[in-house]
Scaffold this active site. Structure first.
Site, PDB file in Angstrom:
ATOM      1  N   GLU A 137       0.665  -1.328  -0.108  1.00 33.33           N
ATOM      2  CA  GLU A 137       0.004   0.112   0.016  1.00 33.33           C
ATOM      3  C   GLU A 137       0.949   1.189   0.088  1.00 33.33           C
ATOM      4  OE1 GLU A 137      -2.537  -0.136   3.597  1.00 33.33           O
ATOM      5  OE2 GLU A 137      -2.364  -2.218   3.370  1.00 33.33           O
ATOM      6  N   TYR A 246      -8.151   8.327   4.542  1.00 23.83           N
ATOM      7  CA  TYR A 246      -7.963   7.075   3.851  1.00 23.83           C
ATOM      8  C   TYR A 246      -7.702   5.852   4.854  1.00 23.83           C
ATOM      9  CZ  TYR A 246      -7.327   9.237  -0.650  1.00 23.83           C
ATOM     10  OH  TYR A 246      -7.581  10.351  -1.492  1.00 23.83           O
ATOM     11  N   LYS A 313       2.494  -5.582   4.166  1.00 27.27           N
ATOM     12  CA  LYS A 313       1.946  -6.102   4.909  1.00 27.27           C
ATOM     13  C   LYS A 313       1.892  -7.548   4.553  1.00 27.27           C
ATOM     14  CE  LYS A 313      -0.402  -2.004   6.372  1.00 27.27           C
ATOM     15  NZ  LYS A 313      -1.813  -1.377   6.408  1.00 27.27           N
ATOM     16  N   CYS A 431      28.272  42.723 -14.912  1.00 26.39           N
ATOM     17  CA  CYS A 431      28.098  41.077 -15.397  1.00 26.39           C
ATOM     18  C   CYS A 431      29.422  40.558 -14.843  1.00 26.39           C
ATOM     19  CB  CYS A 431      28.085  40.945 -16.718  1.00 26.39           C
ATOM     20  SG  CYS A 431      28.079  39.258 -17.320  1.00 26.39           S
ATOM     21  N   CYS A 434      31.320  39.232 -18.423  1.00 30.85           N
ATOM     22  CA  CYS A 434      31.869  40.026 -19.345  1.00 30.85           C
ATOM     23  C   CYS A 434      32.177  41.642 -18.730  1.00 30.85           C
ATOM     24  CB  CYS A 434      31.016  40.020 -20.407  1.00 30.85           C
ATOM     25  SG  CYS A 434      29.684  41.317 -20.367  1.00 30.85           S
ATOM     26  N   CYS A 449      22.385  41.306 -17.774  1.00 30.28           N
ATOM     27  CA  CYS A 449      23.833  41.728 -18.509  1.00 30.28           C
ATOM     28  C   CYS A 449      23.193  42.445 -19.768  1.00 30.28           C
ATOM     29  CB  CYS A 449      24.623  40.813 -18.909  1.00 30.28           C
ATOM     30  SG  CYS A 449      25.991  41.064 -19.989  1.00 30.28           S
ATOM     31  N   CYS A 455      29.089  39.466 -24.656  1.00 30.10           N
ATOM     32  CA  CYS A 455      29.362  38.666 -23.262  1.00 30.10           C
ATOM     33  C   CYS A 455      29.315  36.912 -23.704  1.00 30.10           C
ATOM     34  CB  CYS A 455      28.029  38.844 -22.504  1.00 30.10           C
ATOM     35  SG  CYS A 455      27.937  37.889 -20.828  1.00 30.10           S
TER      36      CYS A 455
HETATM   37  S1  IVH Z   1      -0.312   0.191   8.997  1.00 26.80           S
HETATM   38  C1  IVH Z   1       0.269  -2.125  12.841  1.00 26.80           C
HETATM   39  N1  IVH Z   1      -0.690   1.316   6.572  1.00 26.80           N
HETATM   40  O1  IVH Z   1       2.606   5.163   8.975  1.00 26.80           O
HETATM   41  C2  IVH Z   1       0.196  -1.277  11.514  1.00 26.80           C
HETATM   42  N2  IVH Z   1       0.209   2.766   8.360  1.00 26.80           N
HETATM   43  O2  IVH Z   1       4.127   3.770  11.661  1.00 26.80           O
HETATM   44  C3  IVH Z   1      -0.080   0.112  11.505  1.00 26.80           C
HETATM   45  N3  IVH Z   1       0.600   4.992   7.612  1.00 26.80           N
HETATM   46  O3  IVH Z   1       1.618   6.275  11.731  1.00 26.80           O
HETATM   47  C4  IVH Z   1       0.012   0.996  10.281  1.00 26.80           C
HETATM   48  N4  IVH Z   1       0.083   4.952   5.567  1.00 26.80           N
HETATM   49  O4  IVH Z   1      -0.147   6.485  10.387  1.00 26.80           O
HETATM   50  C5  IVH Z   1      -0.285   1.519   7.927  1.00 26.80           C
HETATM   51  N5  IVH Z   1      -1.049   2.251   4.469  1.00 26.80           N
HETATM   52  C6  IVH Z   1      -0.519   2.346   5.776  1.00 26.80           C
HETATM   53  C7  IVH Z   1      -0.033   3.571   6.222  1.00 26.80           C
HETATM   54  C8  IVH Z   1       0.269   3.882   7.528  1.00 26.80           C
HETATM   55  C9  IVH Z   1       0.612   5.583   6.389  1.00 26.80           C
HETATM   56  C10 IVH Z   1       1.239   5.771   8.892  1.00 26.80           C
HETATM   57  C11 IVH Z   1       0.502   5.455  10.234  1.00 26.80           C
HETATM   58  C12 IVH Z   1       1.771   5.182  11.239  1.00 26.80           C
HETATM   59  C13 IVH Z   1       2.848   4.863  10.476  1.00 26.80           C
HETATM   60  C14 IVH Z   1       3.531   3.672  10.555  1.00 26.80           C
END
Ligand code: IVH
Length: 692
Positions: A137, A246, A313, A431, A434, A449, A455
């Site tokens: 991600e 998000y 992950k 300049c 020159c 210049c 120049c």
């Molecule tokens: S997962 C246990 N996914 O990055 C897993 N974190 O330390 C928890 N962050 O402060 C985090 N995008 O706020 C995860 N796609 C994403 C993320 C994300 C940004 C930030 C999150 C955290 C830091 C990771």
């Protein structure tokens, strides 16, 4: 402070093993800086230094404290675990701690490989076993938040805080339009959704524009703006729809599991009404993770929000459970960052670069610093005004930024780090290349210049322009030939062109006897020219083809133009202050006059321009030429009309008297017909001109 002073006393008692007075002073400086930055970041929400710089000083302090544990006092910023919740927001204890994840420090593909190796080792997978499946991600650069839904209704929202206890920002979060207040479809009785509150780049730009308009302080970056609004005490301020969210995971989930994979969870969250970035992939093995990391770097600039890396992950939740945690970080996830785009360094000097057009650009010479994946030592400062707006002095510490392929920029000065001795920058009045006088063009705020013909910095441009079709029209003298002549040191100014020998040209690469003779011939031919072409060929700033013609008609000799005062120049049609000054500056340079004299001495000549006729049918009338005429080129026809005092315009309007149409005339002819403008052919034009 008193702790340290006491220690100083102790040290004098034990000079052999303890830290020196300098080290103690250093520790004090580091703590003061970190405390200041902490306060700016966490309390004022207006940080003055990039995170990377904070981390650097923090690590330096940690190193000293490790070496001299007697300096480790409870008030040291290193002894603070995360930021304390602000007293003015209620606290919320997380049902499931909000952990952070391991950050790979290797910015290359190796970072992905190292993570995969750790995962495989922890799961006891041998090399012959299949690749691990991951969910990759984006790593949003915002603030982590936990949203708690009971029976499908948003009941609370909290920041991460120290991971165990966060701040209650429910009222503000409720104003974020992309966060559902009620879940869609089928949901568990208790669901905590985790994700990032961010501010879109366009919202950030708009807010800063508004701040500037109100003469208020601007935000440093979207993340800090988001932090500021999220932790606002008055939700009405946050309510301006400027924060976004998000989702990337879950906290407490009561009841049935949402899915068996992380990607499955993200899909479920999307189904429940949460925004989930579409830039996510399920992949096998580390090579694919590294590809995703590279792809993220490529699309980074085009995303509507900022990211500072990607997150990997382990996709299977069963595998995640078997991997577990190490020192409060999950073994199944990691952040693979991009090199920081901002860094702090020192402006050691400001040099001047003279561009092809004569523009003087101040360039900051920086103490080399690693930023955006490369080491930079220079940054453009654009012009005098830019330096003034930054308040930059030579010797200052500055924040520099390099994003993507963009030229490194000085973002801001850190006045609190200003040393005792700094020097103000002064734009040179001659300049540096020159020695000609410089002058400030108020229209575009640039300093230039005025030694255009002489120049060395402007040589190439000056020669190419001099030889161009509407100037002295030296056939075959394009950019490549000019380059070759300059590289061989055969010419310096346009006057040198007329001294070139066939043998010299033949010595250039890609020239034979015939082509050399052709070029000599073209140069010879250009000697006989017109005053307007000659003036245009000089390349005076703001003097285009039509101004050159007006000047030629008005003054009728180069001598008269050279001597003209600003007042006299202003009498010429369409010549205003800026153009008049530019002309005056050009001819005030002895160097330029020398080149003009040698051009004339080399035989460059023109007939005295005829006075503009006024006693004929076309004088004062406006013509537009379109299509291909049977015998005359566009330029020839234009010259004939101008010589009789007519005007030649580029587009048809109600003010047009005649449209001269040739073959394949297009939209201009149609426009003339629709406006009822008289359309004539070449024959009729010649008749009007009396040149039948
Ligand atoms: S997962 C246990 N996914 O990055 C897993 N974190 O330390 C928890 N962050 O402060 C985090 N995008 O706020 C995860 N796609 C994403 C993320 C994300 C940004 C930030 C999150 C955290 C830091 C990771």
């Amino acid at each position: 402070m008193s702790n340290i002073e006491n220690m100083t006393m102790d040290l004098f008692a034990e000079p052999v093993t303890g830290p020196s007075v300098d080290v103690i002073e250093q520790v004090r400086n580091y703590r003061d800086l970190l405390n200041l930055w902490n306060y700016e970041y966490y309390v004022l929400d207006t940080p003055s230094v990039p995170d990377a710089e904070y981390d650097r000083v923090f690590q330096a302090l940690v190193a000293i404290e490790n070496e001299f544990p007697q300096l480790k006092t409870p008030d040291s910023p290193t002894q603070r675990v995360g930021g304390e919740a602000r007293s003015d927001l209620e606290k919320i204890t997380h049902a499931v701690p909000m952990l952070s994840i391991h950050t790979e420090t290797d910015f290359s593909r190796g970072g992905a490989q190292a993570f995969d190796e750790r995962v495989r080792k922890a799961m006891g997978w041998t090399e012959s076993m299949s690749a691990v499946q991951y969910c990759a991600e984006l790593k949003f650069d915002g603030l982590a938040i936990n949203l708690r839904y009971v029976d499908g209704v948003l009941v609370s929202a909290a920041t991460r805080g120290d991971g165990l206890v966060g701040e209650d920002v429910t009222a503000n979060v409720r104003t974020i339009r992309s966060i559902p207040l009620r879940l869609q479809g089928v949901y568990p009785p208790v669901l905590e959704v985790r994700g990032e509150v961010i501010m879109h780049k366009k919202d950030f730009e708009r807010i800063n524009e508004e701040q500037r308009a109100k003469d208020l302080k601007t935000f440093v970056n979207p993340r800090n703006a988001a932090a500021g609004f999220l932790r606002q005490l008055d939700p009405k301020v946050t309510a301006k729809r400027r924060l976004s969210f998000y989702a990337y995971g879950v906290g407490e989930v009561e009841g049935e599991a949402l899915a068996t994979t992380h990607a499955g969870i993200l899909d479920r969250l999307q189904g429940l009404g949460f925004p989930v970035a579409k830039e996510r992939r399920v992949v096998d093995g580390w090579e694919a993770l590294a590809d995703f990391h590279e792809w993220g770097a490529e699309i980074r600039e085009t995303l509507p929000f900022e990211i500072d890396g990607v997150v990997y992950k382990v996709n299977s939740l069963a595998e995640q459970a078997s991997l577990g945690f190490i020192s409060r970080e999950p073994r199944w996830a990691c952040a693979h960052k991009y090199p920081p785009q901002e860094a702090v360094t020192v402006v050691e000097a400001i040099d001047i670069q003279v561009g092809r057009t004569g523009k003087l650009t101040p360039v900051a010479r920086l103490r080399p610093v690693f930023v955006g994946g490369v080491t930079i030592a220079n940054a453009t400062l654009h012009n005098e005004d830019f330096i003034g707006e930054l308040g930059l002095m030579i010797g200052d510490s500055v924040v520099v930024r390099r994003a993507g392929d963009v030229i490194p920029e000085v973002v801001r000065v850190l006045p609190e780090r200003r040393p005792e001795h700094v020097e103000a920058f002064v734009m040179p009045d001659v300049c540096p290349v020159c020695g000609s006088e410089t002058f400030r063009d108020e229209e575009d705020k640039d300093t230039r210049c005025t030694g255009g013909l002489f120049c060395p910095a402007q040589r190439k441009q000056a020669l190419v322009h001099f030889a161009s079709r509407l100037a002295l029209n030296i056939d075959g003298m394009g950019e490549k030939v000019v380059d070759a002549l300059l590289n061989a040191d055969l010419v310096k100014t346009p006057a040198d062109l007329y001294q070139l020998l066939p043998l010299e040209i033949m010595s250039l690469e890609r020239f034979g006897e015939k082509s050399a003779m052709n070029l000599i011939e073209a140069i010879e031919k250009s000697r006989q020219t017109t005053l307007n072409r000659f003036i245009y060929a000089l390349g005076i700033r703001h003097v285009g083809e039509s101004t050159a013609r007006d000047l030629a008609m008005h003054f009728r000799s180069i001598d008269a133009i050279q001597k003209a005062t600003i007042e006299e120049l202003l009498m010429v049609r369409d010549v205003g202050e800026v153009i008049a000054e530019s002309i005056r500056h050009f001819f005030d340079q002895a160097h330029n006059l020398e080149v003009i004299d040698s051009l004339i001495a080399s035989g460059v000549a023109w007939p005295e321009p005829e006075a503009i006729a006024t006693d004929n049918e076309v004088a004062g009338k406006t013509f537009v030429l379109t299509g291909t005429l049977p015998t005359l080129s566009r330029e020839e026809a234009k010259a004939m009309l101008l010589a009789k005092g007519a005007k030649v315009a580029g587009s048809v309007s109600k003010k047009t008297n005649y449209v001269v149409a040739g073959e394949a005339a297009g939209s201009k002819l149609e426009k003339a017909q629709s406006l009822g403008v008289q359309v004539i052919d070449e024959q009729a034009m010649k008749k009007l001109l009396g040149v039948d």
